[in-house]
Design a protein around this motif. Structure first.
Motif, short mmCIF file in Angstrom:
data_model
loop_
_atom_site.label_atom_id
_atom_site.label_comp_id
_atom_site.label_asym_id
_atom_site.label_seq_id
_atom_site.Cartn_x
_atom_site.Cartn_y
_atom_site.Cartn_z
N ASP A 1 0.81 -1.23 0.00
CA ASP A 1 0.00 0.00 0.00
C ASP A 1 0.84 1.28 0.00
OD1 ASP A 1 -2.32 -1.47 -0.02
OD2 ASP A 1 -2.38 -1.62 2.17
N ALA A 2 2.16 1.12 0.16
CA ALA A 2 3.04 2.31 0.14
C ALA A 2 3.01 2.94 -1.25
CB ALA A 2 4.45 1.88 0.51
N PRO A 3 3.33 4.22 -1.35
CA PRO A 3 3.34 4.87 -2.66
C PRO A 3 4.28 4.15 -3.63
CG PRO A 3 3.67 6.48 -0.91
CD PRO A 3 3.69 5.15 -0.25
N ALA A 4 3.88 4.04 -4.88
CA ALA A 4 4.69 3.36 -5.90
C ALA A 4 6.05 4.01 -5.99
CB ALA A 4 3.98 3.46 -7.25
N ASP A 5 7.08 3.17 -6.08
CA ASP A 5 8.44 3.71 -6.15
C ASP A 5 9.24 2.87 -7.14
OD1 ASP A 5 10.91 5.02 -5.36
OD2 ASP A 5 11.35 3.15 -4.30
N GLU A 6 9.82 3.56 -8.13
CA GLU A 6 10.51 2.86 -9.21
C GLU A 6 11.66 1.99 -8.70
OE1 GLU A 6 9.44 2.88 -12.50
OE2 GLU A 6 10.93 1.25 -12.64
N GLY B 1 -4.35 -8.91 0.10
CA GLY B 1 -5.74 -9.10 0.52
C GLY B 1 -6.66 -9.11 -0.69
N GLY B 2 -7.93 -9.38 -0.47
CA GLY B 2 -8.87 -9.46 -1.57
C GLY B 2 -9.31 -8.08 -2.06
N GLU B 3 -9.01 -7.04 -1.31
CA GLU B 3 -9.48 -5.70 -1.70
C GLU B 3 -8.72 -5.19 -2.92
OE1 GLU B 3 -6.04 -5.05 1.03
OE2 GLU B 3 -7.70 -6.44 0.89
N ARG B 4 -9.23 -4.12 -3.52
CA ARG B 4 -8.56 -3.59 -4.72
C ARG B 4 -7.33 -2.78 -4.33
NH1 ARG B 4 -12.72 -1.14 -8.87
NH2 ARG B 4 -10.84 -1.28 -10.11
N ALA B 5 -6.39 -2.70 -5.25
CA ALA B 5 -5.16 -1.95 -4.97
C ALA B 5 -5.49 -0.47 -4.80
CB ALA B 5 -4.18 -2.15 -6.11
N ALA C 1 -0.61 -1.27 -6.99
CA ALA C 1 -1.28 -0.82 -8.21
C ALA C 1 -0.30 -0.78 -9.38
CB ALA C 1 -1.91 0.55 -7.99
N MET C 2 0.93 -0.32 -9.09
CA MET C 2 1.95 -0.23 -10.13
C MET C 2 2.33 -1.63 -10.63
SD MET C 2 5.78 1.01 -9.39
CE MET C 2 6.78 1.91 -10.52
N ARG D 1 1.74 -3.27 -14.43
CA ARG D 1 2.84 -3.82 -15.24
C ARG D 1 2.62 -5.29 -15.57
NH1 ARG D 1 8.13 -0.67 -12.87
NH2 ARG D 1 7.41 1.38 -13.59
N TYR D 2 2.07 -6.00 -14.62
CA TYR D 2 1.77 -7.41 -14.87
C TYR D 2 0.76 -7.52 -16.03
CZ TYR D 2 -0.48 -11.98 -14.20
OH TYR D 2 -1.01 -13.23 -14.39
N GLU D 3 -0.25 -6.65 -16.00
CA GLU D 3 -1.25 -6.66 -17.08
C GLU D 3 -0.60 -6.27 -18.40
OE1 GLU D 3 -4.19 -7.97 -17.03
OE2 GLU D 3 -4.07 -8.41 -14.87
#
Ligand SMILES: Nc1nc2c(ncn2[C@@H]2O[C@H](COP(=O)(O)OP(=O)(O)OP(=O)(O)O)[C@@H](O)[C@H]2O)c(=O)[nH]1
Ligand SMILES: [Mg+2]
Length: 486
Positions: A187-192, A245-249, A256-257, A261-263
């Protein structure tokens, strides 16, 4: 497979195939897929196949050749401009002139071989132009193993990958990545930088599995090990995360990042590969290195069986989709071939074949595979040895004779790469077959084989080089394309 692709994809496959068919009216073509895990023998197989057809090799079990109906076989421009060409000439030069095995290839390539022939029946001669274009497509089995990803979302993929990483055989290899991933907060902010470290660590773990002497089969994503020109792109910079968890990113989060990328990997890598290559194949050969697996022990054999099951599952027919059912070309013959049978005496070939058949039968059952004719074969695309006998006391032992590669060792002797040597390969396959029965799987005694240099080709009186010797390559050809030349 059909269930895993969207209608849009199906339609595109259908249109591609229709165009192909239309083109096929001009010159009938057959697409032969050649796959197998890395080092299985794909490059050597294709080179030997083409060399034997072009040079009129000894192929007594390949009908069209045996009965003299093939007037000419020659290379032509391949139909797909965006696919690298299979570097046939380089591979032949390595095998024949230098007597070294060709370099590892690691990507897709294609070659068109056109065969002019005369039909066996008078009726056929009347209607058929007697020309077949065989498009041979060499592609890594590792890429095929990506196809199941199409049916998984990021959470499924993460869960499966974490489960596999925790298995006792892999736990030590995955420890570093697991620690890193466990410490990352989804859940932390996306970081490259975090994404990159995780992806690199995950790729290092997959590579360690591949390099492991237990010969663990590959895990997806396949391009993590063979990125080609995608190296460093976002579609390859992700990693599974544990305990999602089952909840959305959360928008903007690391999860979410990774998910995006997986998609992207599925959309830009997996789907096009399936659509443009696998879905267009008519025939398929799956090469397996059963010798290496038997050599490495029961875990490796079990793993080979798992990989074969997954590969066959990829070729399983879709469940009654109208579009694919009507238009898509479908693979109707699959050959599962154990290469490198020249490492054992011919008395053991049938035994090796029996082992492979059992492996294949179980894989077929587990993949609930149906829809194509499957054949199993023990063969050597290039035969690097010949057979002989050696007297030992009162016994006559069957041996194989060849030039071991420089640096290979047996019983403390190191070979120089020049000297021909007779080697008693032993009755190990028999032992392996017996142990297989008892343990429900594989041999427990490791089998050691020496790697040989490619053979020295004989020349005719006129100085012509003869074609590459093989074991049962003709049977493979008969099964894969024989009916097309009837
Ligand atoms: N003796 C013998 N060795 C073989 C034969 N086929 C392959 N090999 C050995 O297996 C190695 C791998 O063969 P390749 O044809 O390069 O395998 P590949 O599947 O194309 O491998 P990648 O391109 O790395 O995926 C060769 O370097 C040879 O040492 C065969 O018919 N006989
Ligand atoms: Mg290759």
């Amino acid at each position: 497979m059909a269930a895993l692709t969207s209608i849009g994809d199906e339609a595109r496959i259908a249109i591609d195939t229709l165009t192909g068919r239309a083109a096929g009216l001009v010159s009938p073509s057959l697409r032969l897929g050649v796959t197998g895990l890395s080092r299985a023998g794909k490059t050597v197989f294709i080179t030997a196949l083409v060399h034997n057809l072009v040079h009129g090799g000894r192929l007594p079990l390949f009908d069209a050749q045996k009965s003299g109906r093939i007037s000419r076989a020659y290379l032509e421009h391949q139909p797909d401009d965006a696919v690298p060409r299979f570097q046939y000439e380089d591979h032949v030069a390595a095998l024949v002139d230098e007597r070294i095995w060709p370099d590892s290839t690691r990507a897709i390539s294609e070659l068109r071989l056109t065969i002019d022939y005369e039909s066996a029946s008078g009726w056929g001669r009347l209607f058929s132009r007697g020309r077949l274009s065989l498009d041979v497509v060499d592609y890594p089995g590792e890429w095929l193993l990506d196809l199941p990803l199409l049916g998984k979302d990021y959470a499924d993929f993460s869960r499966d990958a974490c489960d596999l990483a925790r298995l006792p055989v892999r736990a030590d290899l995955s420890a570093e990545w697991a620690a890193l991933a466990g410490a990352a907060d989804p859940d932390a902010p996306a970081d490259e930088m975090t994404a990159r470290r995780l992806a690199e660590s995950f790729a290092a773990y997959l590579k360690a599995c591949k390099d492991d002497e237990r010969a663990l089969s590959t895990l997806p994503p396949g391009r993590f090990l063979m990125p080609g020109d995608l190296e460093g792109s976002p579609a390859l910079t992700f990693s599974p995360l544990p305990e999602l968890g089952g909840e959305r990113a959360k928008p903007g989060s690391l999860r979410a990042m990774m998910e995006r990328r997986y998609e992207a990997y599925k959309t830009h890598v997996v789907k096009p590969f399936f659509r443009e290559h696998v879905a267009r194949l008519d025939r398929q050969i799956v090469l397996i290195d059963a010798m290496q697996a038997l050599n490495a022990g029961p875990e490796a054999v079990a793993d080979l069986e798992r990989a074969l099951t997954e590969i066959l599952a990829c070729f399983r027919q879709g469940r009654g989709n109208m579009l694919t059912g009507l238009f898509s070309r479908r693979i109707d013959r699959i050959l599962i071939a154990a290469t490198k049978a020249d490492h054992i005496h011919h008395e053991s070939h049938d035994r090796l074949q029996a082992i492979v058949r059992r492996l294949a039968d179980r894989a077929i059952e587990r993949a609930s595979f149906s829809g194509a004719e499957v054949e199993v074969l023990a063969m050597a695309a290039v035969r690097a040895t010949r057979e002989g006998t050696v007297k030992q006391g009162r016994d006559t032992l069957p041996v194989i004779i060849g030039t071991p590669i420089a640096g290979e060792r047996i019983n403390g002797d190191t070979f120089d790469g020049e000297t021909e040597t007779a080697i008693f390969p032993g009755d190990l396959p028999e032992k392996a077959a017996a142990a297989w029965k008892d343990s429900g799987g594989a041999a427990d005694a490791p089998i050691r084989f020496v790697r040989f240099r490619p053979p020295k080709l004989e020349r005719t009186a006129a100085g012509l080089t003869l074609s590459l010797p093989h074991i049962r390559l003709d049977r493979a050809l008969q099964f894969l394309i024989g009916d097309q030349l009837a």
